[in-house]
Structure formats: structure tokens, C-alpha cells
Design a protein around this motif. Structure first.
Motif, PDB file in Angstrom:
ATOM      1  N   LEU A 121       0.830  -0.872   0.271  1.00  0.00           N
ATOM      2  CA  LEU A 121       0.146   0.110  -0.132  1.00  0.00           C
ATOM      3  C   LEU A 121       0.708   1.325   0.459  1.00  0.00           C
ATOM      4  O   LEU A 121       0.597   2.541  -0.436  1.00  0.00           O
ATOM      5  CB  LEU A 121      -1.108   0.219   1.560  1.00  0.00           C
ATOM      6  N   SER A 137      -5.768   5.305  -2.088  1.00  0.00           N
ATOM      7  CA  SER A 137      -4.692   4.822  -0.959  1.00  0.00           C
ATOM      8  C   SER A 137      -3.979   5.359  -0.214  1.00  0.00           C
ATOM      9  O   SER A 137      -4.007   5.069   0.720  1.00  0.00           O
ATOM     10  CB  SER A 137      -3.656   4.697  -2.056  1.00  0.00           C
ATOM     11  N   LEU A 140      -7.013   3.838   2.376  1.00  0.00           N
ATOM     12  CA  LEU A 140      -7.571   3.299   2.349  1.00  0.00           C
ATOM     13  C   LEU A 140      -8.137   2.154   3.094  1.00  0.00           C
ATOM     14  O   LEU A 140      -9.029   1.385   3.648  1.00  0.00           O
ATOM     15  CB  LEU A 140      -6.698   2.513   1.177  1.00  0.00           C
ATOM     16  N   ILE A 293      -5.095  -0.718  -6.330  1.00  0.00           N
ATOM     17  CA  ILE A 293      -6.275  -0.012  -5.093  1.00  0.00           C
ATOM     18  C   ILE A 293      -6.974  -1.285  -4.753  1.00  0.00           C
ATOM     19  O   ILE A 293      -7.523  -1.761  -4.000  1.00  0.00           O
ATOM     20  CB  ILE A 293      -6.781   0.983  -5.006  1.00  0.00           C
ATOM     21  N   LEU A 296      -6.121  -4.556  -3.383  1.00  0.00           N
ATOM     22  CA  LEU A 296      -4.903  -4.339  -2.265  1.00  0.00           C
ATOM     23  C   LEU A 296      -6.770  -4.184  -1.092  1.00  0.00           C
ATOM     24  O   LEU A 296      -6.536  -5.069   0.247  1.00  0.00           O
ATOM     25  CB  LEU A 296      -4.720  -3.385  -1.632  1.00  0.00           C
TER      26      LEU A 296
END
Length: 310
Positions: A121, A137, A140, A293, A296
């Protein structure tokens, strides 16, 4: 044109005869419409394997250099590809069929994955595009937990998507398909370009959820239902290329770039993670960052025990 591999989802195209026309051409890739809503992608080897793509050794700008233009016809027969107007030929006989590698999720160390997820990240924040949805990001964790206090610091697109995206996340957490379906019309097609920003994020998200569906509370049945809802809505809400990506991702297919990063998060050192993360976020103008993104975000569901007490 030397073909290196053919995505396993389109290998049937080369077992008979088929035809189509150029849909769009880009610096390192070209899309062809093959009828019935299906697309064929010819792309460079930097991108890696794609289920519906032909991976080839081509130099940057090759397609525009040879004069490839909209509506040119493509003919495929006897494992050969021919574009008459551009005098482009490719023998596919020596190309391997590309399949995604099997990732053995049962051998994953949750602790290593959690540490590497945080590292990944940070890398996406540092290396990725700040345009499109790249700024997500920065928040998040807040997004995953539905906390909107820092949302106003982000660009307009991130602000516009925050509420429906948080609703989508809540729906997946609660195994609430109605909540998921309520959020999707405000998300699919959001953004600009050949693959709108939110579509790229959702592609990364649903790809990851499909891979780890047996580890999620709702299981594979619920993830499949979410995928079907995405497919159904994408028919009328987004571009043909984006619809194609979402369809394959919703069925459990993944790009090699995504698999590489997933493997690095679970099994690799920081150096390898840097290489794989950097390779993904460099894909396209913003698409790679948004795919990362989404991936993740999907991994946060897989490691959701960490958030259970919040």
C-alpha cells in the motif's frame, strides 16, 4: 509479429476461422471486436498474460508505426492472424497457451501477508498515479472501515465515489447482495477513458475476491453472485473494453500482473514486492494504480480478522 502466448479464454478462436475489426489502437496494444460482444487484445510482453489476449514481442508504438487504424479487418484461420490493410501477419503455431498460475492459498502465512500488504500500500501511494482514484490509497483503511472524515482532502472523483464504494464494501462484509446491487449503479462506468477508473478498481477487487472466495464469510457462492451483478450492470453502464475486463474478472479470471502482486504479498521479500508493485502501477495512465488499489482492498477482506474488533 511474433506471438509469445495466447490467453486460454480465446484459444478456440484459432481452432477454426474467425474475423473481426479493429476497435481501438494504443501505444503498446490493440483491441479487436470479434462479434457477439467479445474482444481480442494484442499486447506487448511487458503486460504479461491476459485471458483474452495475444502476448507478442513488439516495440513501443509499433501499431501506430505500421498504420493500424480503426475499422481495419482481422482474419484468423489455420492458427494464423492477418490484417490485410496493414500487411500484418502472425503465425500463432509456436505460441504457448497462457493459463493463470495456481496460487496455493492454504500455504499462506497471514502475518507475512499482513506486513507485505501494508508495504504494498505504501508503494502504491508512492509510485502510483495521483490522478483518477489513485488518492484512495491514502485512506484505504478508512474506506474499508467506512470512515469518511478524510475524504474531503481527496480529488473530486475520489470524493464522488467514496459513499457508494463504502456501501459496496459494507455489502460484501455483511453478505448483503441487495446492498451490493444498490451501490453498483453509482460505481460502474465512473471515470473517463477506455476503462473508467472505478471499473479498473472493481476489476482488481472482484479478481482478488474470486481467488480467495473460500476464505470469505459468504464463500464462493456469494462472490459469484456479486460477480453476476457486476456483469449484468456493465452491459449498459460502461465501455466495451471495460465490460470485457469486468466480465472475465467476475468469472474468476485474472491478469498476470495481478497474480504477480498477489504472490509477492503472500510469499515474497520487500525487494520483489517493489518490483511487482512498480510493474503493475506503471500499466496505463491510471489503470495499473486503480487495479492495484482494488486488489489491496480485496486483500483487506481476506485478512479481515485484523478489523473484527473495530
Amino acid at each position: 509479429l511474433k506471438a509469445v502466448s495466447v490467453g486460454y479464454r480465446i484459444k478456440g478462436l484459432f481452432e477454426g476461422r474467425s474475423a473481426g475489426q479493429l476497435y481501438s489502437v494504443h501505444r503498446n496494444s490493440a483491441y479487436f471486436s470479434m462479434g457477439m460482444g467479445s474482444l481480442l487484445l494484442i499486447h506487448d510482453s511487458i503486460i504479461g498474460g491476459i485471458p483474452f489476449g495475444i502476448c507478442a514481442d513488439i516495440e513501443t508504438g509499433y501499431f501506430k508505426k505500421i498504420g493500424l487504424d480503426r475499422e481495419m479487418q482481422i482474419d484468423i484461420s489455420d492458427r494464423s492472424l492477418f490484417i490485410p490493410e496493414a500487411d500484418l501477419r502472425s503465425d500463432l503455431g509456436g505460441a504457448m497457451v497462457w493459463y493463470p498460475e495456481v496460487i496455493k492459498t492454504e500455504s499462506i502465512s497471514p502475518l507475512r501477508a499482513e506486513v507485505n500488504l501494508d508495504h504494498a500500500l505504501r508503494l502504491v501511494t508512492r509510485l502510483g498515479s495521483k490522478q483518477g482514484l489513485g488518492e484512495l490509497s491514502l485512506i484505504l483503511d478508512d474506506l474499508f472501515l467506512g470512515r469518511s472524515s478524510r475524504c474531503k482532502q481527496l480529488n473530486r472523483l475520489c470524493q464522488a465515489c467514496f459513499e457508494p464504494l463504502a456501501e459496496l464494501i459494507a455489502g460484501i462484509k455483511k453478505n448483503d447482495l441487495l446492498l451490493v446491487e444498490h451501490s453498483l449503479p453509482s460505481l460502474i462506468g465512473l471515470g473517463i477513458g477506455l476503462t473508467p477508473s472505478m471499473d479498473d478498481l472493481i476489476t482488481g477487487l472482484i479478481s482478488t475476491l474470486n481467488l480467495f472466495c473460500d476464505r470469505l464469510p459468504g464463500g464462493c457462492e456469494f462472490v459469484s453472485a456479486v460477480g453476476r451483478s457486476i456483469c449484468k450492470l456493465s452491459n449498459s453502464k460502461t465501455t466495451a473494453v471495460s465490460q470485457n475486463n469486468l466480465m472475465f474478472a467476475s468469472q474468476g479470471d485474472r491478469f498476470e500482473l495481478l497474480d504477480d502482486l498477489i504472490r509477492s504479498i503472500h510469499f515474497s521479500s520487500g525487494k520483489d514486492l517493489f518490483v511487482k508493485d512498480g510493474r503493475l502501477v506503471s500499466f496505463g495512465a491510471t489503470s495499473g494504480t486503480e487495479l492495484a488499489i482494488g486488489l489491496l482492498l480485496g486483500m483487506k477482506f481476506v485478512l479481515a480478522e485484523r478489523y473484527a474488533t473495530n
